[in-house]
Design an enzyme around this catalytic site. Sequence first.
Site, PDB file in Angstrom:
ATOM      1  N   SER A 259       0.851  -1.333   0.114  1.00 21.58           N
ATOM      2  CA  SER A 259       0.051   0.030  -0.031  1.00 21.58           C
ATOM      3  C   SER A 259       0.993   1.222   0.126  1.00 21.58           C
ATOM      4  O   SER A 259       1.949   1.249   0.197  1.00 21.58           O
ATOM      5  CB  SER A 259      -0.843  -0.096   1.254  1.00 21.58           C
ATOM      6  OG  SER A 259       0.029   0.144   2.281  1.00 21.58           O
TER       7      SER A 259
ATOM      8  N   ASP B 182      -1.455  -1.638  -3.837  1.00 19.92           N
ATOM      9  CA  ASP B 182      -2.851  -1.696  -3.452  1.00 19.92           C
ATOM     10  C   ASP B 182      -3.279  -0.384  -3.072  1.00 19.92           C
ATOM     11  O   ASP B 182      -2.559   0.464  -2.463  1.00 19.92           O
ATOM     12  CB  ASP B 182      -2.561  -2.628  -1.936  1.00 19.92           C
ATOM     13  CG  ASP B 182      -3.957  -2.775  -1.399  1.00 19.92           C
ATOM     14  OD1 ASP B 182      -4.956  -3.048  -2.311  1.00 19.92           O
ATOM     15  OD2 ASP B 182      -4.188  -2.869  -0.158  1.00 19.92           O
ATOM     16  N   HIS B 183      -4.537  -0.052  -3.694  1.00 21.63           N
ATOM     17  CA  HIS B 183      -5.012   1.379  -3.546  1.00 21.63           C
ATOM     18  C   HIS B 183      -4.116   2.500  -3.866  1.00 21.63           C
ATOM     19  O   HIS B 183      -3.827   3.474  -3.241  1.00 21.63           O
ATOM     20  CB  HIS B 183      -5.516   1.599  -2.258  1.00 21.63           C
ATOM     21  CG  HIS B 183      -6.620   0.448  -1.786  1.00 21.63           C
ATOM     22  ND1 HIS B 183      -7.931   0.656  -2.201  1.00 21.63           N
ATOM     23  CD2 HIS B 183      -6.615  -0.453  -1.068  1.00 21.63           C
ATOM     24  CE1 HIS B 183      -8.657   0.080  -1.493  1.00 21.63           C
ATOM     25  NE2 HIS B 183      -7.920  -1.048  -0.865  1.00 21.63           N
TER      26      HIS B 183
ATOM     27  N   GLU C 239     -11.319   0.311  -9.522  1.00 16.95           N
ATOM     28  CA  GLU C 239     -12.419   0.011  -8.647  1.00 16.95           C
ATOM     29  C   GLU C 239     -13.549   0.905  -8.957  1.00 16.95           C
ATOM     30  O   GLU C 239     -13.455   2.080  -9.139  1.00 16.95           O
ATOM     31  CB  GLU C 239     -11.962   0.230  -7.183  1.00 16.95           C
ATOM     32  CG  GLU C 239     -13.090   0.260  -6.217  1.00 16.95           C
ATOM     33  CD  GLU C 239     -12.584   0.001  -4.706  1.00 16.95           C
ATOM     34  OE1 GLU C 239     -11.396  -0.173  -4.453  1.00 16.95           O
ATOM     35  OE2 GLU C 239     -13.324   0.417  -3.621  1.00 16.95           O
TER      36      GLU C 239
ATOM     37  N   GLY D 203     -10.647  -3.434   7.298  1.00 12.58           N
ATOM     38  CA  GLY D 203     -10.304  -3.442   8.692  1.00 12.58           C
ATOM     39  C   GLY D 203     -10.812  -4.453   9.526  1.00 12.58           C
ATOM     40  O   GLY D 203     -11.351  -5.414   9.072  1.00 12.58           O
TER      41      GLY D 203
ATOM     42  N   SER E 105     -11.022  -9.768   5.108  1.00 13.85           N
ATOM     43  CA  SER E 105     -10.575 -10.436   6.449  1.00 13.85           C
ATOM     44  C   SER E 105     -11.848 -11.115   7.261  1.00 13.85           C
ATOM     45  O   SER E 105     -12.979 -10.332   7.287  1.00 13.85           O
ATOM     46  CB  SER E 105     -10.024  -9.580   7.280  1.00 13.85           C
ATOM     47  OG  SER E 105      -8.662  -9.468   6.963  1.00 13.85           O
TER      48      SER E 105
ATOM     49  N   ASN F 172      -8.490  -9.877  -1.308  1.00 15.24           N
ATOM     50  CA  ASN F 172      -7.660  -9.123  -0.681  1.00 15.24           C
ATOM     51  C   ASN F 172      -7.751  -9.544   1.116  1.00 15.24           C
ATOM     52  O   ASN F 172      -8.649  -9.180   1.586  1.00 15.24           O
ATOM     53  CB  ASN F 172      -7.789  -7.695  -0.639  1.00 15.24           C
ATOM     54  CG  ASN F 172      -7.169  -7.144  -1.792  1.00 15.24           C
ATOM     55  OD1 ASN F 172      -6.846  -7.832  -2.861  1.00 15.24           O
ATOM     56  ND2 ASN F 172      -7.271  -5.990  -2.083  1.00 15.24           N
TER      57      ASN F 172
HETATM   58  O1  G3H Z   1      -6.891  -1.804   2.216  1.00 17.09           O
HETATM   59  C1  G3H Z   1      -5.954  -1.377   2.865  1.00 17.09           C
HETATM   60  C2  G3H Z   1      -4.951  -2.231   3.283  1.00 17.09           C
HETATM   61  O2  G3H Z   1      -5.560  -3.062   4.428  1.00 17.09           O
HETATM   62  C3  G3H Z   1      -3.494  -1.875   3.630  1.00 17.09           C
HETATM   63  O3  G3H Z   1      -3.484  -1.009   4.832  1.00 17.09           O
HETATM   64  O4  G3H Z   1      -3.102   1.051   4.231  1.00 17.09           O
HETATM   65  O5  G3H Z   1      -2.617   0.371   6.347  1.00 17.09           O
HETATM   66  O6  G3H Z   1      -1.212  -0.304   4.711  1.00 17.09           O
HETATM   67  P1  G3H Z   1      -2.478   0.203   4.764  1.00 17.09           P
HETATM   68  P1  13P Z   2      -9.133  -6.257   5.253  1.00 12.26           P
HETATM   69  O1  13P Z   2      -8.796  -5.077   5.859  1.00 12.26           O
HETATM   70  O2  13P Z   2     -10.534  -6.841   5.209  1.00 12.26           O
HETATM   71  O3  13P Z   2      -7.875  -7.336   5.442  1.00 12.26           O
HETATM   72  O4  13P Z   2      -8.848  -5.851   3.639  1.00 12.26           O
HETATM   73  C1  13P Z   2      -7.793  -5.653   3.031  1.00 12.26           C
HETATM   74  C2  13P Z   2      -7.994  -5.113   1.621  1.00 12.26           C
HETATM   75  O5  13P Z   2      -8.814  -4.937   1.065  1.00 12.26           O
HETATM   76  C3  13P Z   2      -6.485  -4.511   1.024  1.00 12.26           C
HETATM   77  O6  13P Z   2      -6.707  -3.709   0.042  1.00 12.26           O
HETATM   78 ZN    ZN Z   3      -8.544  -2.843   0.090  1.00 14.21          ZN
END
Ligand code: G3H
Ligand code: 13P
Ligand code: ZN
Length: 322
Positions: free
Chosen positions: A50, A83-84, A135, A182, A227, A267
């Site tokens: 990320s 990611d994102h 997305e 989360g 998750s 994910n």
């Molecule tokens: O969707 C986000 C992922 O869980 C990554 O989280 O931005 O805290 O690294 P982060």
């Molecule tokens: P979770 O917070 O459900 O593990 O999702 C992770 C995610 O989507 C990362 O892009």
């Molecule tokens: Zn995500």
Amino acid sequence: MPLVTTKDMFEKAYKGGYAIGAFNVNNMEIVQGITEAANEVNAPVILQVSKGARAYANHTYLVKLVEAAVIECPNIPIALHLDHGPDFETCKSCVDGGFTSVMIDASSKPFQENIEITKRVVEYAHDHGVVVEAELGALAGIEDDVKVSAEESHYTHPEEVEEFVTKTGCDSLAIAIGTSHGAYKFTPEQCTVNEQGVLVPPPLRFDVLEEVTRRLPGFPIVLHGSSSVPQEYVRMVNEDGGQMPNAIGVPEEQLRKAAALSVCKINIDSDLRLAMTGTIRKFFNDEPSKFDPREYLKPARANIKELVRHKLIDVLGCAGKA
Ligand code: G3H
Ligand code: 13P
Ligand code: ZN
């Protein structure tokens, strides 16, 4: 084999009715836990980074850690994914810096603007042999520094997906069908109670997924926020001084069902964080005089590995598919 894109992984996953696990990496122990599990069960895997991970660990360290995993696990396909990605510049920096896949997440922008930004990233990435995830829709929860409340979240509108994919040329599409970022999903207040007195989280909107699939046959769909908030680790955190709410996550059977449909990438990040944090908290409580980081990171890495192994075999169905 060298780092791969997700193209071949997704084609096989779509046809085979399984999904590839995409796990977030922030340090060496997390990379090792995930890839050792994938290697042992012979599963393809996506390691994703990320904006926050790049800020924490530095782009070069993360790329080199992933390259080390590729050397250690020569027989499984590994993709390195952003990611994102928040903007064109971040995506470009990852394309230029060795990633094989990037996500541009302009889902908070108006539809036409999302198309324009995504298209620009796709053109640049494709010119460099990199694939792009985009997305549509807005998940609730926290990702990086963006917090989306339940009221601001909304499901993907299936009637938008054909135009979006055709105009942008993206390679996969993340959609919102009720998963959420989360480890605070789903609290007892968000759940109903069944006849046995068991909490049941709001079911995923398989009708939205099915309509998206009907409109985009053969096209890989991505689920974020997947998750399942393992209760053993929530308990471990709370018994060892933490304060996690009693959330119960996305049921694993629902993820398995999605993986058998058009969902090719799922994910999972928060579950691994919980495993790591719970294990370390317990270690500190059990062994108050220990202070060697290797001693507490070792069981944390082992539990990440065990959890990823379970996801690959029992939830995603991708074990043996490398
Ligand atoms: O969707 C986000 C992922 O869980 C990554 O989280 O931005 O805290 O690294 P982060
Ligand atoms: P979770 O917070 O459900 O593990 O999702 C992770 C995610 O989507 C990362 O892009
Ligand atoms: Zn995500």
